[in-house]
Enzyme design. Structure first.
Site, PDB file in Angstrom:
ATOM      1  N   SER A 183       0.793  -1.232   0.000  1.00  0.00           N
ATOM      2  CA  SER A 183       0.000   0.000   0.000  1.00  0.00           C
ATOM      3  C   SER A 183       0.822   1.278   0.000  1.00  0.00           C
ATOM      4  O   SER A 183       0.295   2.336  -0.313  1.00  0.00           O
ATOM      5  CB  SER A 183      -0.955   0.002   1.188  1.00  0.00           C
ATOM      6  OG  SER A 183      -0.219   0.091   2.388  1.00  0.00           O
ATOM      7  N   HIS A 211      -5.697  -4.723  -1.111  1.00  0.00           N
ATOM      8  CA  HIS A 211      -5.765  -3.658  -2.124  1.00  0.00           C
ATOM      9  C   HIS A 211      -5.981  -4.195  -3.532  1.00  0.00           C
ATOM     10  O   HIS A 211      -6.101  -3.425  -4.475  1.00  0.00           O
ATOM     11  CB  HIS A 211      -4.497  -2.809  -2.087  1.00  0.00           C
ATOM     12  CG  HIS A 211      -4.307  -2.109  -0.789  1.00  0.00           C
ATOM     13  ND1 HIS A 211      -4.969  -0.947  -0.470  1.00  0.00           N
ATOM     14  CD2 HIS A 211      -3.574  -2.433   0.292  1.00  0.00           C
ATOM     15  CE1 HIS A 211      -4.635  -0.579   0.745  1.00  0.00           C
ATOM     16  NE2 HIS A 211      -3.785  -1.454   1.243  1.00  0.00           N
ATOM     17  N   LYS A 241     -12.635  -1.926   1.485  1.00  0.00           N
ATOM     18  CA  LYS A 241     -11.890  -1.088   0.543  1.00  0.00           C
ATOM     19  C   LYS A 241     -12.665  -1.053  -0.771  1.00  0.00           C
ATOM     20  O   LYS A 241     -13.751  -0.479  -0.812  1.00  0.00           O
ATOM     21  CB  LYS A 241     -10.457  -1.593   0.449  1.00  0.00           C
ATOM     22  CG  LYS A 241      -9.719  -1.282   1.766  1.00  0.00           C
ATOM     23  CD  LYS A 241      -8.322  -1.801   1.878  1.00  0.00           C
ATOM     24  CE  LYS A 241      -7.746  -1.328   3.224  1.00  0.00           C
ATOM     25  NZ  LYS A 241      -6.643  -2.156   3.700  1.00  0.00           N
TER      26      LYS A 241
HETATM   27  C1  PLP Z   1      -6.372  -2.355   5.166  1.00  0.00           C
HETATM   28  C2  PLP Z   1      -5.500  -3.568   5.241  1.00  0.00           C
HETATM   29  C3  PLP Z   1      -5.751  -4.570   6.179  1.00  0.00           C
HETATM   30  C4  PLP Z   1      -6.778  -4.419   7.256  1.00  0.00           C
HETATM   31  O1  PLP Z   1      -8.072  -4.472   6.749  1.00  0.00           O
HETATM   32  P1  PLP Z   1      -9.256  -3.730   7.570  1.00  0.00           P
HETATM   33  O2  PLP Z   1     -10.476  -4.330   7.031  1.00  0.00           O
HETATM   34  O3  PLP Z   1      -9.092  -2.286   7.281  1.00  0.00           O
HETATM   35  O4  PLP Z   1      -9.026  -4.047   9.025  1.00  0.00           O
HETATM   36  C5  PLP Z   1      -4.972  -5.713   6.119  1.00  0.00           C
HETATM   37  N1  PLP Z   1      -3.979  -5.840   5.217  1.00  0.00           N
HETATM   38  C6  PLP Z   1      -3.689  -4.873   4.323  1.00  0.00           C
HETATM   39  C7  PLP Z   1      -2.583  -5.072   3.348  1.00  0.00           C
HETATM   40  C8  PLP Z   1      -4.440  -3.707   4.323  1.00  0.00           C
HETATM   41  O5  PLP Z   1      -4.139  -2.741   3.459  1.00  0.00           O
END
Ligand code: PLP
Length: 394
Positions: A183, A211, A241
Site C-alpha cells: 500500500s 488492495h 476497501k
Molecule cells: C487495510 C488492510 C488490512 C486491514 O483491513 P481492515 O479491514 O481495514 O481491518 C490488512 N492488510 C492490508 C494489506 C491492508 O491494506
C-alpha cells in the site's frame, strides 16, 4: 507518586510525539469516503480513500445495506457459533468463495482481525512463518501472537525467500505470507515465483489481497490474475476497501476454512458482522462480478497518470496499480506539496518516515474508478503546477 503516574505518562508521551512531529490527529474533514470530501468549508477531490471503485456511496449499495437492516436489524447479537448466525452471512460467504473460485470462505469483522486470527490459528511453537519485510502491520501482529518463528525476507525478493526456505528445509509447518499489492509503493509481490517456492517446499501460502480485491483479476484479486491457486493457498480479502462495505473474508479449501472456523479466536470470540455491512458487502461482491472491467478501467487510469507524472520527471517508484506514490524525498517537501495540492482542491496525504524509508517522503495518490475526466484534468493540472512551483522551493 502513585496516583499521578498515568496522567503524567500520557502528557509526557504525547508531548514527545508532538516534538518529534509524529503526533497523529484525526483529520478535520467530513464525508471521507466520497469522491469529494468537505474540509475547512471547501471541497477537496478525494485521492486518499481506499474506496477504489466508488462503490461505498452508490444508491444500490446503500439500498442493499438498508434492506439488510430492515430484514435482520442492526446487530448480529452474538458470535456466529453461539447465535449470531443469519442467512445473509452464508450467502456472503458462498459468493465470496465463488469470487475467489475457492471451496469455502469465512466472513470476519475486519481485515486486521482476519490476518491476526488466521496466522494465530495456523502458526504456533512448531511453525515458521516467512513474511515480506513490508507486510501490513496486522500480519506482523498475527505472527507475533502466534508464537511462531518468524523469518522476514527482503521486500518482494523471491531469491531471498528461497534462501530462507532452504535453511528451514527440515521444518514441516511452513507458512509464507505476503500482501499482493503493497500500500505504500503500490507495487506487486512476485506471486508466481513465491507460489512456485511454496509448492517446492510444501509451504502454505497466505495472500493478503486487501488492495487487489475488486481491482486485479477482474476483481478476483492478483492471485487469480496470475493463476495462483490450490489447496495450499489461502486468500484474505477485505470488504471495506474496493468492495465498499466493511469486514473481510478468508477464502480457501473447505478443510482449511473449517479449521479456521474451529480455531480462529478472532472469529469464535467476536460478535458476527452486522447486517448493514453484510448486505452492502454482498452488493459489492455482486457489482464486481457483474462488471469485471471496473478494476481494469481503474488500472488504466493509474497507468495514464503515471505516464503523465513521468513526463513531469516525478518519481512514482515501482507503482503498478491504483496507488501512485509521488516520491519527493525530504519530509518538508512532501508536506509543502500536500498543502499545495490542497490549495488546488485535491486531498492527497503526505506519507513520511517511519511509515516509509528515510528520505522517501511522498504524496500518495489513491485513484478511484468514479473519477471523471474533469477530475483527472484537475489532478494533472495541479501536478504540473506543483512541478513548476517546486523549482522555486529550496
Ligand atoms: C487495510 C488492510 C488490512 C486491514 O483491513 P481492515 O479491514 O481495514 O481491518 C490488512 N492488510 C492490508 C494489506 C491492508 O491494506
Amino acid at each position: 507518586m502513585g496516583a499521578s503516574f498515568w496522567p503524567e505518562f500520557f502528557r509526557r508521551e504525547l508531548a514527545g510525539l508532538e516534538q518529534r512531529g509524529l503526533l497523529r490527529r484525526v483529520p478535520d474533514l467530513d464525508r471521507g469516503a466520497d469522491r469529494f470530501v468537505t474540509a475547512g468549508g471547501g471541497r477537496l477531490l478525494n485521492l486518499a480513500s481506499n474506496n477504489y471503485l466508488g462503490l461505498a456511496g452508490t444508491p444500490e449499495m446503500k439500498e442493499a445495506a438498508v434492506c439488510a437492516v430492515r430484514e435482520y436489524g442492526t446487530s448480529s447479537g452474538a458470535s456466529r457459533l453461539v447465535s449470531g448466525q443469519y442467512s445473509l452471512l452464508d450467502l456472503l460467504e458462498s459468493e465470496a468463495a465463488a469470487l475467489k473460485e475457492t471451496q469455502d470462505a469465512l466472513a470476519v469483522g475486519s481485515g486486521y482481525a482476519a490476518n491476526v486470527l488466521l496466522l494465530q490459528a495456523l502458526g504456533g511453537r512448531h511453525a515458521v512463518i516467512f513474511s515480506d519485510r513490508l507486510n501490513h502491520a496486522s500480519i506482523v501482529d498475527g505472527i507475533r501472537l502466534s508464537g511462531s518463528d518468524m523469518e522476514r525476507y527482503r521486500h518482494a525478493d523471491a531469491a531471498h525467500l528461497a534462501e530462507l526456505l532452504e535453511r528451514h528445509r527440515g521444518r514441516e509447518r511452513k507458512i509464507v505470507v505476503t500482501d499482493t499489492v503493497f500500500s505504500m509503493d503500490g507495487d506487486l509481490a512476485p506471486l508466481k515465483e513465491i507460489a512456485a517456492l511454496c509448492r517446492e517446499h510444501g509451504a502454505l501460502l497466505v495472500l493478503d489481497e486487501a488492495h487487489a480485491t475488486g481491482v486485479f483479476g477482474q476483481g478476483r484479486g492478483l492471485g487469480y490474475e496470475l493463476g495462483v491457486a490450490g489447496e495450499n493457498v489461502l486468500f484474505m480479502g477485505t470488504l471495506g476497501k474496493a468492495l465498499g462495505a466493511h469486514g473481510a473474508f478468508i477464502a480457501g479449501s473447505r478443510e482449511a476454512v473449517d479449521y479456521l472456523r474451529n480455531t480462529g479466536r478472532g472469529f469464535i470470540f467476536s460478535t458476527a458482522l452486522p447486517p448493514a455491512a453484510v448486505g452492502a458487502a454482498l452488493a459489492g461482491v455482486r457489482a464486481v462480478i457483474r462488471d469485471p472491467s471496473l478494476g481494469s478501467r481503474l488500472l488504466d487510469m493509474a497507468a495514464g497518470l503515471r505516464a503523465f507524472l513521468a513526463g513531469l520527471d516525478f518519481d512514482t517508484g515501482a507503482s503498478a496499480c491504483q496507488i501512485v506514490p509521488v516520491i519527493l524525498g525530504p519530509n518538508e517537501t512532501a508536506l509543502r506539496a500536500r498543502d499545495f495540492l490542497a490549495g488546488r482542491g485535491i486531498l492527497a496525504p503526505a506519507v513520511r518516515p517511519p511509515t516509509v524509508p528515510a528520505h522517501t517522503a511522498r504524496l500518495r495518490l489513491s485513484l478511484r474508478a468514479d473519477l471523471t475526466d474533469a477530475d483527472l484534468e484537475l489532478t494533472r493540472a495541479a501536478l504540473a503546477d506543483l512541478r513548476e512551483a517546486m523549482s522555486a522551493w529550496t
